[in-house]
Design a protein around this motif. Structure first.
Motif, PDB file in Angstrom:
ATOM      1  N   MET A 123       0.842  -1.195   0.000  1.00 20.31           N
ATOM      2  CA  MET A 123       0.000   0.000   0.000  1.00 20.31           C
ATOM      3  C   MET A 123       0.882   1.251   0.000  1.00 20.31           C
ATOM      4  N   ALA A 124       1.522   1.450  -1.122  1.00 21.87           N
ATOM      5  CA  ALA A 124       2.404   2.607  -1.296  1.00 21.87           C
ATOM      6  C   ALA A 124       2.507   2.901  -2.783  1.00 21.87           C
ATOM      7  N   GLY A 125       2.855   4.122  -3.088  1.00 16.54           N
ATOM      8  CA  GLY A 125       3.006   4.498  -4.485  1.00 16.54           C
ATOM      9  C   GLY A 125       2.877   6.001  -4.639  1.00 16.54           C
ATOM     10  N   ILE A 126       3.090   6.461  -5.844  1.00 19.26           N
ATOM     11  CA  ILE A 126       2.935   7.873  -6.178  1.00 19.26           C
ATOM     12  C   ILE A 126       2.153   7.947  -7.490  1.00 19.26           C
ATOM     13  N   GLN A 127       1.863   9.166  -7.925  1.00 18.79           N
ATOM     14  CA  GLN A 127       1.051   9.320  -9.135  1.00 18.79           C
ATOM     15  C   GLN A 127       1.839   9.101 -10.421  1.00 18.79           C
ATOM     16  N   PHE A 128       3.139   8.900 -10.299  1.00 16.95           N
ATOM     17  CA  PHE A 128       3.988   8.687 -11.474  1.00 16.95           C
ATOM     18  C   PHE A 128       4.376   7.215 -11.563  1.00 16.95           C
ATOM     19  N   SER A 129       4.613   6.742 -12.776  1.00 17.54           N
ATOM     20  CA  SER A 129       4.931   5.329 -12.971  1.00 17.54           C
ATOM     21  C   SER A 129       6.325   5.166 -13.536  1.00 17.54           C
ATOM     22  N   GLY A 130       6.755   3.906 -13.659  1.00 13.81           N
ATOM     23  CA  GLY A 130       8.023   3.602 -14.304  1.00 13.81           C
ATOM     24  C   GLY A 130       9.201   3.509 -13.358  1.00 13.81           C
ATOM     25  N   PHE A 131      10.242   2.803 -13.817  1.00 11.23           N
ATOM     26  CA  PHE A 131      11.437   2.600 -12.999  1.00 11.23           C
ATOM     27  C   PHE A 131      12.094   3.919 -12.616  1.00 11.23           C
ATOM     28  N   ALA A 132      12.040   4.905 -13.495  1.00 11.19           N
ATOM     29  CA  ALA A 132      12.683   6.195 -13.223  1.00 11.19           C
ATOM     30  C   ALA A 132      12.141   6.855 -11.965  1.00 11.19           C
ATOM     31  N   ASN A 133      10.902   6.531 -11.579  1.00  4.18           N
ATOM     32  CA  ASN A 133      10.293   7.124 -10.389  1.00  4.18           C
ATOM     33  C   ASN A 133      10.350   6.213  -9.165  1.00  4.18           C
ATOM     34  N   SER A 134      10.963   5.043  -9.305  1.00  5.33           N
ATOM     35  CA  SER A 134      11.071   4.120  -8.176  1.00  5.33           C
ATOM     36  C   SER A 134      12.120   4.614  -7.190  1.00  5.33           C
ATOM     37  N   ARG A 135      11.985   4.172  -5.962  1.00  3.78           N
ATOM     38  CA  ARG A 135      12.974   4.550  -4.952  1.00  3.78           C
ATOM     39  C   ARG A 135      13.043   3.485  -3.859  1.00  3.78           C
ATOM     40  N   ALA A 136      14.181   3.400  -3.217  1.00  3.77           N
ATOM     41  CA  ALA A 136      14.430   2.344  -2.242  1.00  3.77           C
ATOM     42  C   ALA A 136      13.568   2.465  -0.990  1.00  3.77           C
ATOM     43  N   ASP A 137      13.133   3.680  -0.651  1.00  2.98           N
ATOM     44  CA  ASP A 137      12.347   3.877   0.571  1.00  2.98           C
ATOM     45  C   ASP A 137      10.842   3.960   0.300  1.00  2.98           C
ATOM     46  N   MET A 138      10.399   3.521  -0.864  1.00  3.18           N
ATOM     47  CA  MET A 138       8.989   3.629  -1.248  1.00  3.18           C
ATOM     48  C   MET A 138       8.059   2.983  -0.212  1.00  3.18           C
ATOM     49  N   PHE A 139       8.481   1.866   0.382  1.00  2.00           N
ATOM     50  CA  PHE A 139       7.591   1.101   1.262  1.00  2.00           C
ATOM     51  C   PHE A 139       7.861   1.345   2.740  1.00  2.00           C
ATOM     52  N   ARG A 140       8.806   2.246   3.035  1.00  2.00           N
ATOM     53  CA  ARG A 140       9.185   2.493   4.422  1.00  2.00           C
ATOM     54  C   ARG A 140       7.979   2.965   5.229  1.00  2.00           C
ATOM     55  N   GLY A 141       7.583   2.163   6.235  1.00  3.85           N
ATOM     56  CA  GLY A 141       6.472   2.501   7.110  1.00  3.85           C
ATOM     57  C   GLY A 141       5.093   2.194   6.554  1.00  3.85           C
ATOM     58  N   ALA A 142       5.015   1.720   5.302  1.00  2.00           N
ATOM     59  CA  ALA A 142       3.715   1.450   4.668  1.00  2.00           C
ATOM     60  C   ALA A 142       3.137   0.108   5.116  1.00  2.00           C
ATOM     61  N   SER A 143       1.899  -0.119   4.741  1.00  3.46           N
ATOM     62  CA  SER A 143       1.244  -1.399   5.023  1.00  3.46           C
ATOM     63  C   SER A 143       1.414  -2.346   3.842  1.00  3.46           C
ATOM     64  N   MET A 144       1.674  -3.603   4.140  1.00  2.00           N
ATOM     65  CA  MET A 144       1.719  -4.656   3.122  1.00  2.00           C
ATOM     66  C   MET A 144       0.568  -5.618   3.398  1.00  2.00           C
ATOM     67  N   ILE A 145      -0.327  -5.750   2.436  1.00  2.00           N
ATOM     68  CA  ILE A 145      -1.450  -6.674   2.574  1.00  2.00           C
ATOM     69  C   ILE A 145      -1.023  -8.048   2.076  1.00  2.00           C
ATOM     70  N   ILE A 146      -1.309  -9.070   2.863  1.00  2.00           N
ATOM     71  CA  ILE A 146      -0.952 -10.447   2.510  1.00  2.00           C
ATOM     72  C   ILE A 146      -2.213 -11.297   2.494  1.00  2.00           C
ATOM     73  N   VAL A 147      -2.386 -12.057   1.422  1.00  2.00           N
ATOM     74  CA  VAL A 147      -3.535 -12.954   1.284  1.00  2.00           C
ATOM     75  C   VAL A 147      -3.031 -14.394   1.267  1.00  2.00           C
ATOM     76  N   PRO A 148      -3.224 -15.133   2.373  1.00  2.00           N
ATOM     77  CA  PRO A 148      -2.828 -16.543   2.401  1.00  2.00           C
ATOM     78  C   PRO A 148      -3.925 -17.426   1.808  1.00  2.00           C
ATOM     79  N   PRO A 149      -3.589 -18.654   1.453  1.00  2.00           N
ATOM     80  CA  PRO A 149      -4.627 -19.569   0.980  1.00  2.00           C
ATOM     81  C   PRO A 149      -5.614 -19.863   2.098  1.00  2.00           C
ATOM     82  N   GLU A 150      -6.827 -20.208   1.733  1.00  2.00           N
ATOM     83  CA  GLU A 150      -7.847 -20.504   2.735  1.00  2.00           C
ATOM     84  C   GLU A 150      -7.369 -21.624   3.647  1.00  2.00           C
ATOM     85  N   GLY A 151      -7.430 -21.377   4.946  1.00  2.00           N
ATOM     86  CA  GLY A 151      -6.945 -22.374   5.897  1.00  2.00           C
ATOM     87  C   GLY A 151      -5.441 -22.530   5.863  1.00  2.00           C
ATOM     88  N   GLY A 152      -4.744 -21.518   5.328  1.00  2.00           N
ATOM     89  CA  GLY A 152      -3.300 -21.598   5.155  1.00  2.00           C
ATOM     90  C   GLY A 152      -2.532 -21.581   6.459  1.00  2.00           C
TER      91      GLY A 152
END
Length: 282
Positions: A123-152
């Motif tokens: 759950m992170a990002g900006i309004q611009f796309s592409g590798f040129a706009n990527s950065r190493a701290d993009m996910f710092r402090g953000a939420s990561m949603i994980i979907v396990p298999p049912e009954g996983g």
């Protein structure tokens, strides 16, 4: 990393999200293998030191973590084509903005070919796309949603949290694909729809000198990637249409109060909105 075996991470799709993952893992000392359909993107990622080699299906089994940062339909195609090579891979995760179709395919292929798969959505990002706009701290402090298999096995989600640690997430949210898509229709997709529709007013071309923070906040995500968001919206159209219908209903209430010059009704509607926001606890 003294005393630890070097982590190997494979990433397919080196745009904003995949590129940011690549930069984060490379900065943390991991061996990062990447692939992207665009040759210029591959060159830029290599020159930036974000990847140290090319991810091939044969090398996928060498990865402790394989991240699929593609559009949903392309992610399913990649999983289908690469699944026979993934039995030795530590963990496979997608990074798509919708989960039902991708997870359905991923879990089925994982069961058939003997590898571990989890759905994921950073759950992170900006309004611009592409590798040129990527950065190493993009996910710092953000939420990561994980979907396990049912009954996983929750040990698998714990493994994912350990493998994702170099990205710097501040929170992990475990949910189902269905609930993810219902929530994301409201928290993400509706924001883009409303913003994109709002700037279609002729007044948007004349806002300079008349706008401040509220305008900037509301219009930031109007500039989106049409191809990507079209696919995400269509894939999640049932939940998104529900949210659009709710918005139309609530806007109609404001309009009716204005048409009737009903200040009491309008004040009540506004107060209810304040109450809802305060209950949300932002």
């Amino acid at each position: 990393m003294p005393g630890k075996e070097r982590l190997t991470v494979g990433i397919t799709g080196l745009g904003l999200i995949g590129g940011s993952f690549a930069r984060a893992y490379a900065a943390g000392g991991a061996r990062v293998l990447g692939c992207d359909a665009d040759a210029d993107t591959m060159k830029a990622a290599a020159e930036a030191g974000a990847i140290s080699g090319v991810l091939t299906p044969e090398k996928a089994r060498e990865c402790d973590l394989l991240l699929i940062a593609l559009y949903p339909a392309a992610a399913v195609r990649y999983l289908t084509e690469t699944a026979p090579y993934l039995s030795g891979c530590g963990l496979v995760m997608d990074c798509c903005g919708v989960k039902r179709d991708v997870c359905r395919a991923g879990f089925a292929l994982a069961g058939e070919h003997g590898f571990d798969f989890l759905g994921g959505h950073p759950m992170a990002g900006i309004q611009f796309s592409g590798f040129a706009n990527s950065r190493a701290d993009m996910f710092r402090g953000a939420s990561m949603i994980i979907v396990p298999p049912e009954g996983g096995d929750y040990r698998l989600t714990e493994k994912a949290e350990r493998l994702l640690a170099p990205a710097g997430f501040g929170r992990f949210t475990i949910t189902t694909a269905e609930h993810h898509d219902e929530m994301i229709a409201f928290t993400s997709q509706m924001c883009h729809v409303v913003s994109n529709a709002y700037v279609k007013s002729p007044r948007a071309q004349e806002h300079a000198g008349y706008s401040a923070g509220s305008y900037a906040d509301l219009t930031r995500v109007a500039k989106l990637n049409p191809s990507m968001w079209t696919e995400l919206f269509i894939d999640n159209r049932d939940f998104l249409m529900n949210e659009i219908d709710l918005m139309i209903k609530h806007l109609s209430e404001y309009r009716e109060a204005l048409e009737a010059s009903d200040g009491r009704r309008l004040a009540s509607l506004l107060a209810k909105g304040v109450e809802c926001e305060e209950r949300a606890g932002r």
